[in-house]
Write a protein that holds these residues in place. Structure first.
Motif, PDB file in Angstrom:
ATOM      1  N   GLU A 155       0.861  -1.189   0.000  1.00 28.19           N
ATOM      2  CA  GLU A 155       0.000   0.000   0.000  1.00 28.19           C
ATOM      3  C   GLU A 155       0.891   1.231   0.000  1.00 28.19           C
ATOM      4  O   GLU A 155       1.552   1.533   0.997  1.00 28.19           O
ATOM      5  N   LEU A 156       0.877   1.945  -1.088  1.00 30.69           N
ATOM      6  CA  LEU A 156       1.738   3.110  -1.196  1.00 30.69           C
ATOM      7  C   LEU A 156       1.416   4.130  -0.107  1.00 30.69           C
ATOM      8  O   LEU A 156       2.311   4.764   0.473  1.00 30.69           O
ATOM      9  N   ASP A 157       0.145   4.290   0.171  1.00 31.04           N
ATOM     10  CA  ASP A 157      -0.253   5.266   1.184  1.00 31.04           C
ATOM     11  C   ASP A 157       0.376   4.940   2.529  1.00 31.04           C
ATOM     12  O   ASP A 157       0.871   5.810   3.237  1.00 31.04           O
ATOM     13  N   GLU A 158       0.348   3.675   2.860  1.00 30.37           N
ATOM     14  CA  GLU A 158       0.898   3.259   4.137  1.00 30.37           C
ATOM     15  C   GLU A 158       2.394   3.526   4.181  1.00 30.37           C
ATOM     16  O   GLU A 158       2.929   4.049   5.163  1.00 30.37           O
ATOM     17  N   VAL A 159       3.065   3.192   3.100  1.00 32.13           N
ATOM     18  CA  VAL A 159       4.501   3.395   3.013  1.00 32.13           C
ATOM     19  C   VAL A 159       4.850   4.864   3.200  1.00 32.13           C
ATOM     20  O   VAL A 159       5.738   5.225   3.974  1.00 32.13           O
TER      21      VAL A 159
END
Lengths: 502, 443, 405
Positions: free
Chosen positions: A460-464
């Protein structure tokens, strides 16, 4: 043949997997279907192959509506699938594998007409330039050739529309180049092709038309001529940042985890972690981004003792942890939130309390002299349930009866309740509700602030972006870039995830 | 998910399957791990064969000149007996040579050497050698010996085909024993009631198919673990047949007075001296069994049905994604397996014993499982295994009949011990259908 | 209250399965009633009535055989404290408990393996080899060679060792080379019965003195396993309390010890066990050693104390029944003991049923098979209860729920 999908919608419990997706591909055209993990590509493909039926929307072939009740009907309609996991019987030879299901026969007993089948396979492979030995056993063939057999299977069934799901995932760069040649040749011969991938350069190289999916919906359409990698990356990963985590800047201090030139093989013996080196300092979060299947799983398994390394070293705070048992890794002070909690992280059929002591049952105070200390276990479990806000009727409830978020909280509670030097969290919030996501993020940041080194692996890019003090991107087994959180923009990370390096 | 993983443990390959600690798949000399293991096993076999060669040599020199006396019935069973004498040492010398050749070829040809076939040649010699040694001058009638061998091999061999068909389709079939028993009972009853000889076997076959259908429903529809389902059949069969036997067949003998299916003499051929009585005056079951072995070997390996059957047992999703209805295919395979096992059972009650007796399958269904494994899921090899097991068993009864003191239990254990050795993969790996025992969910 | 409800829920499926199984069993008895069938054409109603009556009589005999006859209980009550009358009244009850003793042992043994995810269907063989071990120990240490308590302990140890050895083979092969325990235990069951036959025929040490029949020497001449009831005619010996103690020990082991925790984890989720640092191989071998040891202990105590002679077929159908017991008892020691007692009562009752109504005791095997099927396929039970003819017909209610992964 022209294939058109109109407003395909498919809802799964809790997820809208496909939201009014419309795509089309013309005769002889190559459609690149680009999307991140969870963008809805696989669901769409399963609808196309007759495995799922859409809740609404239409499938049109040459303008006529078709409904597929099972795979056989999709095959009959001319749709050929090349699955990411090959559907080939290892002990069959190439000829048998290609014709299975539509075998030429002769005689009253339905004898398999091997000669005829072999001739057809030879002819097909000649015609399309797919070189395979028709008599070779599947298990003796390299994956690139197995994929050719899969393509031959589809062609043998007179598929006019060929769907390839992440076909390059298992291939070497050379094999991928050969595959592109094959695809171009097939398209020239009139086959329509849908090429599903997350690799930007691949769609640019091979597609005539590109459709980008994001979060179950079409995010845009373009052509390779018009598109730039940057633009595609932006369409694929989106622009808006949804997750923010309230946190102060990291105060990175000494190195806790030092990984040097690590190489790891997967179950099939393929090199999937290739010469990876990085370090994580105490008080910082290193987030590893990347599309699923680029070696992250095996990297975490190697770090936590679940998979042997091929070469390289793993050092935790001066202690060599290369190729030691999972138990040694845990007692050395590593908390591990596993990627697949159902498979590795918990034991359904056991209680919350039992799951809480899953990897510390052998240590005091939970046991002494080989006997479990039920009072201590209950006390600790009660405390953890309270501290981590696990919603459960009691600590004696079977963990299978809890919601995903609460199950994950039990796992997090277990891992954070030990002396922690390093946190390894793989996909820590996959499939959870927003509340649980925020809660787990908060606890992870707390661990960092308390001085632990944190390694997060997430697709998940957002999480990263929300959590990482530094962001490393994995692509095809390598770390293709480590960015500071300031440099780590969606665009740059997105490009790296798609295999474009500047 | 968790239920599935629990199943996977049950399946058997806990530690070996994709164990996480495989360092590298390819060794320095370029052989895959599997090929290396194959080579190692070939060496073990070569060693075993050479040990046998040496032992046989010792045996040959030790008893050189001792006479082994065998006899045959020349014209018909129970007719004129002709005996001949042979130097037992000669048999053992031949064995020494055979084993020596096997050891050498095994060593140099490695995994490519067809050792199963070679054993097929050596086993009868070994049995005769042992017999001659143990008989120690007493005359043994080989016609009887061979007939006994066949009587054992017929139900075991046909039962093994039943096991092979089911397991090739992906259904682990441990219920052959139960189906044999039910087939034996029903065959006898049908034959007794109708008084028509050929209806007995047909009735038995149909009863086997019905039992097998129930097993298939449990396993395929209700997804009951196939081993548990098989256990249900095996226990239930003992219960049903015993109750029917004691309640009906014992008090009312007319229900257990079947038309026996006696050996037939094939005209002309059976008049050939020596081989006539041995090969051409046998129970029709034997000729049918041979035909079934050939037929199913052909069907499994040479036809469209066989191709689909095998794909369903190896990787059902491969068959499913190309439009093969795996569940239907498995149901059909189970029906065929039931017909075969039920038919095999009828030999037990109709093949000369004069009716059904309680528990008369006597573990033959389990020996059939052993034959399946030893025969590597190939009907011809499995029948060969059944014949070998049959020889061991009839050697035991021959010795007992002649008053030679040799415990029959040792020979009786041969099939079981051999199977464990084979399953353990010591002398050669047998690879069964990869998906046998696992349920399949169709889309 | 809530624990009562919990117990109720836990009992629902086993109870329903037993009920349906006996129902189907009754139909089977009814249909194999030749008298009934003969009169069916001439006097259908009467024939059916008589047939049903005979089913009732059979089950009545089953109950009386298991618990005792109400009439003799009445006599006993009327007699006041007459020990002989009382003994006669309660003897069936005691014999039922006796019959359940081997079932408790093997049921427990099989359950430990099941809990670890190993399908040990070799309970019969492990019981038999345990019996052989017990016999050997009795002959070695009995008849005054050592004091009686020492001899009894040795019998138990030899039994445990025998069963554990017989279970070690499949456990080791599974852990080391992945050999399917189903096949190896089936084969070892057959080898065990051949081995027993062999020793009672060929071993001078074990075979009875006249060497006429394939049975061992009279073990009661060597060791006397003490009874626990004051009246000698009621032959319940210390094997029963030992069985109960074993159940307690197994329960403690499984749910209180770290090793038991490991085995249960490996049985439920092998991947999670690896994650938790639990070794699969050692779990498998440990579980099999314990499993076989318990069955072997049962074999030793039963052959020395109750059978008093080792003979081929000593294991009877205990292996099969134990699987049924483990499944019905949900592999919980308490459930196993309770189920084993029920099955023991049935077995004892079956003997009277056989004597009085000529319905063979093997009828119970059929019922057991059905119980296993119904427990393993709960949907089938429910369907048969709702509509007896739909259970096996085309569609199952859950076919729509099949998951697609």
């Amino acid at each position: 043949m022209r294939l058109e999908l109109q407003k395909i919608t498919k809802q799964f419990p809790g997820v809208l997997a496909n939201d009014r997706i419309s795509i089309s591909v013309d005769k002889g055209q190559v459609l690149g279907l680009l999307g991140e993990n969870g963008a809805g590509k696989t669901t769409l493909m399963n609808i196309l192959s007759g495995l799922y039926r859409p809740d609404s929307g239409k499938i049109l072939i040459d303008g006529k509506e078709r409904v597929f009740r099972d795979p056989a009907q999709a095959i009959e309609a001319g749709i050929g699938m090349v699955h990411q996991h090959f559907m080939l019987v290892p002990v069959f030879d190439v000829t048998e594998s290609v014709v299975l299901g539509n075998e030429p026969t002769k005689g009253p007993l339905g004898s398999f007409d091997r000669a005829a089948a072999r001739a057809q396979v030879v002819e097909l492979s000649k015609k399309h330039g797919l070189h395979v030995d028709p008599d070779a056993k599947i298990e003796s063939l390299p994956v690139g050739v197995r994929q050719r057999v899969e393509i031959l299977k589809a062609l043998y069934r007179k598929s006019d529309i060929l769907v390839l799901d992440e076909p390059s995932a298992v291939l070497t760069p050379q094999e991928t180049e050969e595959l592109f040649e094959i695809i171009r040749g097939l398209a020239k011969g009139g086959t329509s092709i849908i090429f599903i991938t997350h690799k930007l350069n691949e769609v640019i190289a091979v597609a005539d038309k590109i459709t980008v999916l994001r979060r179950g919906a079409v995010a845009g359409e373009t052509t390779p001529k018009k598109a730039t990698s940057a633009k595609l990356a932006e369409m694929m990963v989106g622009r808006e940042v949804q997750l923010t985590v309230d946190r102060s800047r990291a105060k990175a201090a000494r190195t806790i985890l030092d990984v040097d030139r690590l190489r790891v093989l997967n179950d099939e013996g393929k090199l999937v972690v290739d010469d990876v080196s990085f370090e994580v300092k105490s008080g910082e979060i290193l987030a590893v981004a990347g599309v699923q299947g680029n070696g992250q799983t095996e990297l975490v398994e190697a770090l936590t003792g679940l998979r042997a390394t091929d070469s390289g070293t793993i050092v935790l705070d001066g202690v060599d942890l290369t190729n030691v048992s999972p138990r040694k890794v845990a007692t050395a002070g590593v908390a591990h939130i596993p990627e697949d909690r159902n498979r590795d992280g918990m034991v359904k059929g056991m209680t919350v309390a039992e799951n809480f002591i899953l990897n510390s049952y052998h240590l005091p105070p939970f046991s002494s002299g080989g006997v479990l200390n039920r009072r201590e276990i209950a006390l600790a479990a009660e405390r953890a349930v309270k501290d981590f806000d696990v919603r459960t009727p009691s600590i004696d409830t079977d963990i299978a009866n809890l919601s995903g978020g609460n199950q994950q909280k039990v796992i997090v509670a277990r891992e954070f309740s030990r002396g922690v030097k390093l946190v390894i969290a793989a996909q820590p919030t996959r499939g959870l509700d927003v509340g649980s996501i925020e809660y787990i993020h908060k606890r992870i940041v707390e661990q960092r602030d308390a001085g632990a080194a944190v390694l997060i692996v997430s697709t998940e890019l957002d999480e990263v972006l929300a959590l990482g003090d530094r962001v490393a991107v994995m692509y095809e087994g390598r770390i293709v870039g480590i960015l500071d959180s300031k440099q780590a923009t969606r665009e740059r990370v997105g490009l790296l995830m798609g295999g474009i390096q500047k | 998910m968790s239920a599935k993983s629990a199943k996977s443990i049950r399946k058997g390959n806990v530690t070996t399957s994709k164990a996480s600690n495989k360092r590298t798949q390819v060794a320095p000399d370029g052989l895959s791990v599997e090929a290396q293991k194959g080579k190692a096993r070939a060496r073990v076999r070569a060693f075993v064969f050479s040990v046998f060669a040496v032992l046989s040599g010792v045996m040959a020199s030790g008893i050189w000149g001792v006479d082994g006396k065998f006899s045959f019935w020349v014209d018909k069973v129970g007719g004129t007996e002709v005996s001949f004498t042979i130097n037992v040492g000669l048999i053992w010398l031949a064995l020494t040579l055979v084993f020596a050749v096997m050891a050498v070829r095994q060593f140099f040809n490695g995994a490519a050497f067809r050792w199963r076939r070679a054993i097929g040649l050596a086993a009868p010699l070994l049995v005769f050698g042992l017999l001659a040694r143990l008989l120690d001058g007493t005359t043994a009638n080989l016609t009887v010996f061979l007939t006994n061998t066949l009587s054992f091999a017929i139900p075991v061999g046909i039962g093994a085909i039943a096991g092979i068909v089911a397991e090739r389709s992906g259904f682990l079939n441990i219920a052959v024993e139960g189906k044999l028993l039910v087939g034996a009972l029903v065959g006898s009853v049908v034959s007794s009631i109708t008084g028509v000889a050929f209806l007995g076997p047909i009735g038995g076959a149909i009863s086997g198919a019905l039992i097998s259908l129930f097993l298939a429903i449990l396993g395929l529809r209700y997804k009951v673990d196939q081993i548990i389902a098989g256990t249900v059949i095996n226990i239930g069969a003992v219960g049903i047949t015993s109750v029917i036997f004691q309640r009906i067949l014992q008090p009312y003998r007319e229900f257990n007075n079947p038309v026996n299916i006696d050996p037939i003499r094939i005209p002309l051929l059976s008049d050939i001296p020596v081989i006539g009585p041995i090969l051409f005056s046998l129970s029709p079951y034997f000729y049918i069994a041979l035909a079934l072995v050939l037929f199913f070997t052909y069907m499994i390996f040479k036809t469209r049905w066989g191709l689909r059957l095998r794909s369903s047992g190896e990787l059902p999703s491969a068959a499913g994604t190309v439009g093969v209805d795996v569940i239907k295919l498995r149901y059909r395979a189970m029906l065929i397996a039931g017909l075969l096992a039920g038919f095999a059972g009828t030999f037990i009650s109709l093949g000369g014993t004069g009716g059904f007796a309680e528990n008369s399958s006597a573990g033959k269904g389990f020996i059939a499982l052993a034959a399946v494994i030893f025969g590597a899921w190939n009907p011809i090899y499995a029948f060969g295994a059944a014949l070998t097991f049959g020889m061991a068993s009839s050697a035991a009864s021959l010795l007992a009949g002649l008053g030679v003191k040799f415990p029959p239990q040792i020979l009786g254990s041969v099939p079981y011990v051999v199977t464990i050795i084979v399953v353990a993969g010591l002398i050669g790996r047998v690879r069964g259908p990869a998906s046998a025992g696992q349920p399949y969910d169709q889309g | 209250m809530s624990t009562m409800r919990k117990i109720g829920r836990a009992l629902k499926l086993p109870a329903l399965s037993m009920f349906v199984a006996f129902l189907v069993g009754g139909v089977f008895i009814f249909l194999t009633d030749v008298e009934m069938l003969k009169q069916l054409t001439s006097n259908p109603l009467g024939a059916v009535g008589a047939g049903l009556g005979r089913v009732g009589a059979a089950y009545g005999a089953l109950l009386r055989g298991a618990f005792g006859d109400p009439a003799t209980y009445g006599d006993a009550l009327a007699s006041g404290g007459d020990v002989r009358v009382w003994t006669r009244a309660v003897r069936p009850l005691v014999e039922s408990v006796v019959a359940s003793v081997p079932l408790i042992f093997v049921g427990l043994g099989v359950s430990v393996a099941f809990r670890t995810g190993i399908f040990n269907i070799g309970g019969a063989g492990q019981f038999a080899i345990g019996a052989l071990g017990g016999t050997t120990a009795a002959l070695l240490f009995g008849a005054g060679v050592t004091p009686a308590p020492v001899a009894i302990v040795m019998i138990m140890l030899f039994g445990i060792a025998g069963g554990a050895l017989w279970a070690f083979i499949p456990g080791f092969l599974k852990a080391r080379v992945g050999a399917s325990e189903v096949i190896t235990t089936i084969m070892l069951n057959s080898i065990a019965s051949q081995l027993i036959f062999f020793v009672v025929m060929n071993s001078e040490f074990i075979q009875q003195e006249q060497r006429l029949q394939p049975v061992s020497k009279e073990l009661s001449k060597y060791v006397d396993i003490p009874g626990i009831l004051p009246i000698e005619a009621l032959r319940l010996d210390i094997a029963f309390p030992i069985a109960l103690l074993t159940a307690v020990a197994v329960s403690y082991f499984l749910f209180r010890s770290t090793k038991g925790f490991e085995l249960r984890t490996a049985g439920l989720n092998l991947a999670a066990a690896k994650y938790a640092g639990i070794g699969a191989s050692s779990s498998i071998i440990t579980a099999m050693l314990i499993s076989g040891g318990i069955s072997g202990l049962g074999g030793a105590l039963v052959v020395v104390g109750m059978a008093k002679q080792l003979a081929p077929g000593v294991e009877g159908s205990v292996g099969f029944t134990a699987i049924a017991i483990a499944l019905v008892g949900r592999t919980r020691p308490s459930g196993v003991v309770a189920t084993a007692l029920v099955f023991g009562f049935l077995q004892q009752g079956g003997r009277l049923m056989q004597i009085e109504t000529i319905i063979p005791i093997q009828m119970l095997l059929f019922v057991q098979a059905l119980v296993i099927a119904f427990i393993a396929a709960p949907d089938l039970t429910m369907q048969i209860l709702k509509n007896p003819f739909r259970g096996l017909s085309r569609r199952s209610p859950n076919s729509k729920l099949k998951g697609v992964s």
